[in-house]
Write a protein that holds these residues in place. Structure first.
Motif, mmCIF file in Angstrom:
data_model
loop_
_atom_site.group_PDB
_atom_site.id
_atom_site.type_symbol
_atom_site.label_atom_id
_atom_site.label_comp_id
_atom_site.label_asym_id
_atom_site.label_seq_id
_atom_site.Cartn_x
_atom_site.Cartn_y
_atom_site.Cartn_z
ATOM 1 N N HIS A 97 27.757 42.362 36.188
ATOM 2 C CA HIS A 97 28.690 41.507 36.928
ATOM 3 C C HIS A 97 29.825 42.376 37.457
ATOM 4 O O HIS A 97 30.588 42.966 36.692
ATOM 5 N N ILE A 98 29.923 42.450 38.780
ATOM 6 C CA ILE A 98 30.929 43.271 39.459
ATOM 7 C C ILE A 98 31.975 42.340 40.064
ATOM 8 O O ILE A 98 31.630 41.417 40.820
ATOM 9 N N VAL A 99 33.233 42.566 39.740
ATOM 10 C CA VAL A 99 34.316 41.694 40.185
ATOM 11 C C VAL A 99 35.271 42.481 41.075
ATOM 12 O O VAL A 99 35.858 43.484 40.639
ATOM 13 N N GLY A 100 35.417 42.039 42.315
ATOM 14 C CA GLY A 100 36.418 42.635 43.187
ATOM 15 C C GLY A 100 37.793 42.119 42.828
ATOM 16 O O GLY A 100 38.012 40.901 42.779
ATOM 17 N N THR A 101 38.737 43.043 42.555
ATOM 18 C CA THR A 101 40.075 42.648 42.096
ATOM 19 C C THR A 101 41.144 43.152 43.070
ATOM 20 O O THR A 101 40.898 44.034 43.891
ATOM 21 N N PRO A 102 42.373 42.604 42.985
ATOM 22 C CA PRO A 102 43.462 43.042 43.877
ATOM 23 C C PRO A 102 43.793 44.521 43.693
ATOM 24 O O PRO A 102 43.398 45.161 42.719
ATOM 25 N N MET A 103 44.583 45.036 44.606
ATOM 26 C CA MET A 103 44.987 46.438 44.559
ATOM 27 C C MET A 103 45.795 46.705 43.293
ATOM 28 O O MET A 103 46.538 45.854 42.812
ATOM 29 N N GLN A 104 45.636 47.922 42.761
ATOM 30 C CA GLN A 104 46.227 48.257 41.463
ATOM 31 C C GLN A 104 47.740 48.114 41.444
ATOM 32 O O GLN A 104 48.306 47.601 40.463
ATOM 33 N N ASN A 105 48.416 48.555 42.500
ATOM 34 C CA ASN A 105 49.881 48.495 42.474
ATOM 35 C C ASN A 105 50.384 47.054 42.460
ATOM 36 O O ASN A 105 51.423 46.757 41.862
ATOM 37 N N LEU A 106 49.644 46.152 43.077
ATOM 38 C CA LEU A 106 50.025 44.741 43.053
ATOM 39 C C LEU A 106 49.806 44.145 41.666
ATOM 40 O O LEU A 106 50.603 43.325 41.191
ATOM 41 N N GLN A 107 48.714 44.564 41.015
ATOM 42 C CA GLN A 107 48.464 44.080 39.657
ATOM 43 C C GLN A 107 49.546 44.570 38.694
ATOM 44 O O GLN A 107 50.068 43.805 37.882
#
Length: 583
Positions: A97-107
């Motif tokens: 299961h591959i999950v696209g996540t927000p950009m690291q700096n925003l997280q």
């Protein structure tokens, strides 16, 4: 000069190396650039109607091809799929299961982004991954381009080795990060199974002696045998010993059913009453046990520990003593010793009552009579042929499939643990696609698929309504499938458990056979869509006899009209046990 490729390409090319040829899922704004790399990496993209269906389809693909994959977006997408992934975990299906996540700096700043809880805390972006910890065997968050390829490899290996789902977070800003292409030349193959050779020999000798000393033995094969890579060992052990052999419902289809010492599904109820024989056994070899209530007739068929050799994924238990060891090499030693032992071959010690595993004369029916599930499922066995993939939905279909007599090289996909109603229609999409890819691979390599079969789904009307949208994916991908839709006017298995006349067990009366046209597909010469509604034995036999139905292409769908509370004897007996336990 070092050639570099995007990290996303590395991931999908790695998956291609495992034998995967399709990625299921749903696009979302956090995974769109990731999806750009699916097709260029040699994989087929399958856009499902929702993430739950995509998870089911990836699971079905994995059960046929050996690995499946799904891509979802962060938050809403991954949580929509978590039920399917949990089912893959429970029933040991290898899904990435591959999950696209927000950009690291925003997280890291806890920015209040959509699909999050908008608390303003960076922890928001860890919560969903924490939910997945309990239903996956490995996870990774690709934060560092230097370590990301190794993390991808580690997670994929865990998926293959443990035959369970894994979870991979892929931040948007990591998609295009460049990594050396040469890393792909590093073998992804699992390390060889290594045991302490001295211990391996001791355990093998103990098992061998138990087998040689047994006066009244039996072999019980469960679903874990296939998940642990022990199907070959199970088959060879059954053939070599000649011991009376049964399977659990979850293990059905692993052993060839035409063997003289094969006796169907082990149960202690109804026509399959082996209880008197089993009580006298001094040895039970139990391969890949999955002791759920549904798989063991509410634990009635769990063998006694003191006489049982239990073969698990990473251990062997002999009586009450458990040894941590990989079972495959141990069983190889046992089988080889039996073949050269002066005490073998022995006459099959076949004292079980005849279980009628060979196909008999078709039961006599009147062509104008309506169906009875006590006959229907066994009678359908005559329609099957080697290479078929059969999928039976939870409920009357899954319990009815216990009556099937399977030809050689048949795959049966059922559920004996998770029992998520609606799973089988999307799973059949994945299975049919996997079967197509196996055939295409064989043709590319100038080999013949051995053998080429059909994908056949048995599904109830209530469960069909759960995930009906996925019929559009089947049609869109022009998959060859046969669907027997059992229309018994609602949730029959629930009616039999409780509330036979209650409205909550009703479903809306759909025009099921119109689904192809509703989803925008008309029958063509290249992809025909055949449909029929049958209410009598004569009508069914007429449909099954048509060449374009049994050996044709396209979608072939039969609506089988059943009585509302009819079921086979096995289900009725199982429900009697359930009610007695509950009471």
């Amino acid at each position: 000069m070092t050639v570099k490729i995007p990290l996303a390409e590395y991931l999908f090319r790695r998956l291609h190396q495992t034998g995967l040829r399709a990625v299921h899922g749903v696009p979302g704004d956090y995974n769109l650039t990731l999806l750009d790399h699916v097709i260029p990496s040699g994989l087929e993209w399958v856009g499902n109607c929702n993430e739950l269906n995509g998870g089911y389809a990836a699971d079905g693909y994995a059960r046929v091809k050996g690995i499946g994959a799904i891509v979802t977006t962060f938050g809403v997408g991954e949580l929509s799929a978590i039920n399917a992934i949990a089912g893959s975990y429970a029933e040991m299906a290898p899904v990435v299961h591959i999950v696209g996540t927000p950009m690291q700096n925003l997280q890291s700043k806890g920015v209040k982004l959509h699909h999050s809880f908008c608390s303003g805390a960076p922890r928001d972006y860890e919560l969903f991954a924490e939910m997945y910890e309990r239903v996956t065997v490995a996870k990774a968050n690709l934060l560092d381009v230097e370590t990301a390829p190794a993390e991808i490899d580690r997670v994929i290996r865990a998926c293959l080795e443990q035959s369970r789902p894994v979870y991979l977070r892929f931040p948007m800003d990591m998609v295009g990060q460049m990594v050396p292409e040469s890393l792909l030349s590093t073998s992804l193959q699992l390390p060889p199974v290594l045991n302490d050779l001295g211990q391996e020999g001791v355990v093998a000798q103990r098992i061998l002696q138990k087998i040689l000393d047994a006066k009244q033995p039996m072999i019980l094969v469960d679903g874990g045998a296939s998940r642990y890579g022990l199907s070959r060992h199970a088959q060879e052990l059954v053939e070599t010993t000649g011991f009376p052999t049964t399977t659990t419902p979850f293990g059905k289809g692993i052993i060839e059913e035409n063997l003289p010492n094969f006796h169907g599904i082990y149960a202690t109820v109804g026509d399959f009453d082996y209880d008197s024989y089993v009580k006298g056994c001094d040895l039970v070899v139990n391969l890949g046990p999955v002791h759920s209530n549904v798989n063991t007739y509410y634990f009635a068929t769990v063998p006694k520990e003191d006489i049982t050799i239990t073969i698990d994924r990473t251990s062997i238990r002999i009586g009450e003593e458990e040894v941590a060891i990989r079972p495959g090499p141990v069983l190889d030693r046992v089988i080889e010793s039996l073949r050269f032992s002066e005490s073998f071959p022995v006459k099959p010690r076949d004292e079980l009552p005849t279980s009628d595993t060979a196909l008999q004369q078709l039961p006599d029916v009147n062509p104008t009579d309506k169906f009875s599930q006590s006959i229907f499922w066994r009678r359908m066995s005559h329609f099957f042929r080697p290479g078929d993939i059969l999928l039976t939905e939870t409920g009357t279909a899954s319990l009815g499939a216990r009556d099937f007599v399977l030809p050689r090289d048949t795959t049966l996909i059922n559920s004996s643990v998770w029992l998520s109603i609606g799973y089988m229609l999307p799973a059949s999409q994945g299975a049919a696609l996997a079967q197509r890819h196996i055939v295409q691979s064989a043709e590319t390599n100038s080999q013949s698929a051995t053998p080429q079969g059909r994908t056949i789904l048995f599904q109830g009307d209530g469960s069909f309504q759960m995930t009906a949208q996925e019929m559009s994916t089947i049609l869109h991908k022009k998959l060859d499938m046969i669907v027997f839709l059992i229309n018994n006017n609602g949730y029959t298995i629930e009616r039999l458990i409780h509330g036979p006349e209650e409205s909550y067990n009703d479903v809306a009366p759909w025009k099921y056979l119109e689904c192809a046209s509703f989803f925008g597909v008309e029958s063509t010469e290249s992809y025909p869509t055949l449909k029929a509604r049958v209410s009598t034995w004569g009508e069914l036999d007429e449909v099954l006899a048509k060449r374009d139905f049994h050996s044709g292409k396209g979608l072939r769908m039969v609506e089988v009209m059943m009585e509302k509370e009819d079921c086979n004897d096995t289900l009725r007996l199982l429900l009697d046990i359930y009610k007695a336990k509950k009471g």
